[in-house]
Design a protein around this motif. Sequence first.
Motif, PDB file in Angstrom:
ATOM      1  N   CYS A  24       0.664  -1.427  -0.012  1.00  0.00           N
ATOM      2  CA  CYS A  24       0.026  -0.159   0.041  1.00  0.00           C
ATOM      3  C   CYS A  24       0.689   1.157   0.102  1.00  0.00           C
ATOM      4  O   CYS A  24       0.329   2.388   0.286  1.00  0.00           O
ATOM      5  N   ASP A  25       2.082   1.003  -0.284  1.00  0.00           N
ATOM      6  CA  ASP A  25       3.074   2.413   0.045  1.00  0.00           C
ATOM      7  C   ASP A  25       3.472   2.806  -1.373  1.00  0.00           C
ATOM      8  O   ASP A  25       4.195   3.673  -1.446  1.00  0.00           O
ATOM      9  N   HIS A  26       2.827   2.538  -2.346  1.00  0.00           N
ATOM     10  CA  HIS A  26       3.242   2.953  -4.115  1.00  0.00           C
ATOM     11  C   HIS A  26       4.655   2.710  -4.234  1.00  0.00           C
ATOM     12  O   HIS A  26       5.482   3.568  -4.456  1.00  0.00           O
ATOM     13  N   PRO A  27       5.034   1.563  -4.332  1.00  0.00           N
ATOM     14  CA  PRO A  27       6.364   1.489  -4.490  1.00  0.00           C
ATOM     15  C   PRO A  27       7.107   1.831  -5.897  1.00  0.00           C
ATOM     16  O   PRO A  27       6.179   1.663  -6.938  1.00  0.00           O
ATOM     17  N   SER A  28       8.291   1.941  -5.889  1.00  0.00           N
ATOM     18  CA  SER A  28       9.028   2.035  -7.278  1.00  0.00           C
ATOM     19  C   SER A  28       9.361   0.782  -7.847  1.00  0.00           C
ATOM     20  O   SER A  28       9.210  -0.008  -7.174  1.00  0.00           O
ATOM     21  N   ILE A  64       2.093   5.568 -11.442  1.00  0.00           N
ATOM     22  CA  ILE A  64       1.977   7.016 -11.150  1.00  0.00           C
ATOM     23  C   ILE A  64       3.161   7.586 -11.597  1.00  0.00           C
ATOM     24  O   ILE A  64       4.303   7.379 -11.082  1.00  0.00           O
ATOM     25  N   ARG A  65       3.128   8.866 -12.546  1.00  0.00           N
ATOM     26  CA  ARG A  65       4.262   9.523 -12.781  1.00  0.00           C
ATOM     27  C   ARG A  65       4.536  10.366 -11.966  1.00  0.00           C
ATOM     28  O   ARG A  65       3.932  11.543 -11.656  1.00  0.00           O
ATOM     29  N   SER A  69      11.187   8.563 -10.021  1.00  0.00           N
ATOM     30  CA  SER A  69      10.724   7.485 -10.549  1.00  0.00           C
ATOM     31  C   SER A  69       9.324   7.205 -10.492  1.00  0.00           C
ATOM     32  O   SER A  69       8.783   7.491  -9.508  1.00  0.00           O
ATOM     33  N   ASP A  70       8.660   6.456 -11.420  1.00  0.00           N
ATOM     34  CA  ASP A  70       7.367   5.964 -11.430  1.00  0.00           C
ATOM     35  C   ASP A  70       7.267   5.307 -10.441  1.00  0.00           C
ATOM     36  O   ASP A  70       8.065   4.615  -9.621  1.00  0.00           O
ATOM     37  N   VAL A  90       4.453   8.845  -1.333  1.00  0.00           N
ATOM     38  CA  VAL A  90       3.319   9.088  -2.396  1.00  0.00           C
ATOM     39  C   VAL A  90       2.139   8.396  -1.555  1.00  0.00           C
ATOM     40  O   VAL A  90       2.340   6.949  -1.156  1.00  0.00           O
ATOM     41  N   VAL A  91       1.128   8.909  -1.282  1.00  0.00           N
ATOM     42  CA  VAL A  91      -0.268   8.421  -0.925  1.00  0.00           C
ATOM     43  C   VAL A  91      -1.379   8.727  -1.494  1.00  0.00           C
ATOM     44  O   VAL A  91      -1.441   9.691  -2.277  1.00  0.00           O
ATOM     45  N   ASP A  92      -2.461   7.838  -1.200  1.00  0.00           N
ATOM     46  CA  ASP A  92      -3.600   8.337  -1.824  1.00  0.00           C
ATOM     47  C   ASP A  92      -4.271   9.231  -1.117  1.00  0.00           C
ATOM     48  O   ASP A  92      -4.317   9.699  -0.160  1.00  0.00           O
ATOM     49  N   ALA A  93      -4.890  10.377  -1.814  1.00  0.00           N
ATOM     50  CA  ALA A  93      -5.575  11.476  -1.416  1.00  0.00           C
ATOM     51  C   ALA A  93      -7.058  11.179  -0.938  1.00  0.00           C
ATOM     52  O   ALA A  93      -7.875  10.250  -1.588  1.00  0.00           O
ATOM     53  N   PRO A  94      -7.350  11.664   0.367  1.00  0.00           N
ATOM     54  CA  PRO A  94      -8.388  11.107   0.787  1.00  0.00           C
ATOM     55  C   PRO A  94      -9.885  11.540   0.430  1.00  0.00           C
ATOM     56  O   PRO A  94     -10.834  11.401   0.969  1.00  0.00           O
ATOM     57  N   VAL A  95      -9.812  12.589  -0.584  1.00  0.00           N
ATOM     58  CA  VAL A  95     -11.159  13.024  -1.391  1.00  0.00           C
ATOM     59  C   VAL A  95     -11.094  12.602  -2.616  1.00  0.00           C
ATOM     60  O   VAL A  95     -10.204  12.151  -3.357  1.00  0.00           O
TER      61      VAL A  95
END
Length: 130
Positions: A24-28, A64-65, A69-70, A90-95
């Motif tokens: 869940c950590d948006h890895p490279s 996610i660009r 690094s992506d 990088v995290v997901d926006a809560p809205v």
Amino acid sequence: MVEDIRQRQTRQRQIVLDEVRSRCDHPSADDIYLSVRGKDSRISRGTVYRNLRVLSDNGDVLRIRVPGSDRYDLRCDSHCHLLCTECGKVVDAPVSYPEEWNKEIENCTGFKIKGYSTVLEGICPQCRCK
């Protein structure tokens, strides 16, 4: 012919997909490579990068660009991201993204919006406390 080969689900592609979906950590791509190396010591960096490209092209993972690094996300639905300009997290926006913006942009520009990638930049709470 090439398209058929790219669509085939290989063992290595499944390992890469499972790794992205387990995080869940948006890895490279490098983060993913280092993790899957522990599961398959023969997998190469090029194989991981190639499979990430195929998986994102197929819509199995979201690329996610961001600067540096992506990053890759298990969530493939339309959503925004926040990028910390200090630590690179990088995290997901809560809205939710305001979908009415698409119509407004289409009306103003004539473009037909097919999708979007929104990354908001700022400083995360952990970096702000330093």
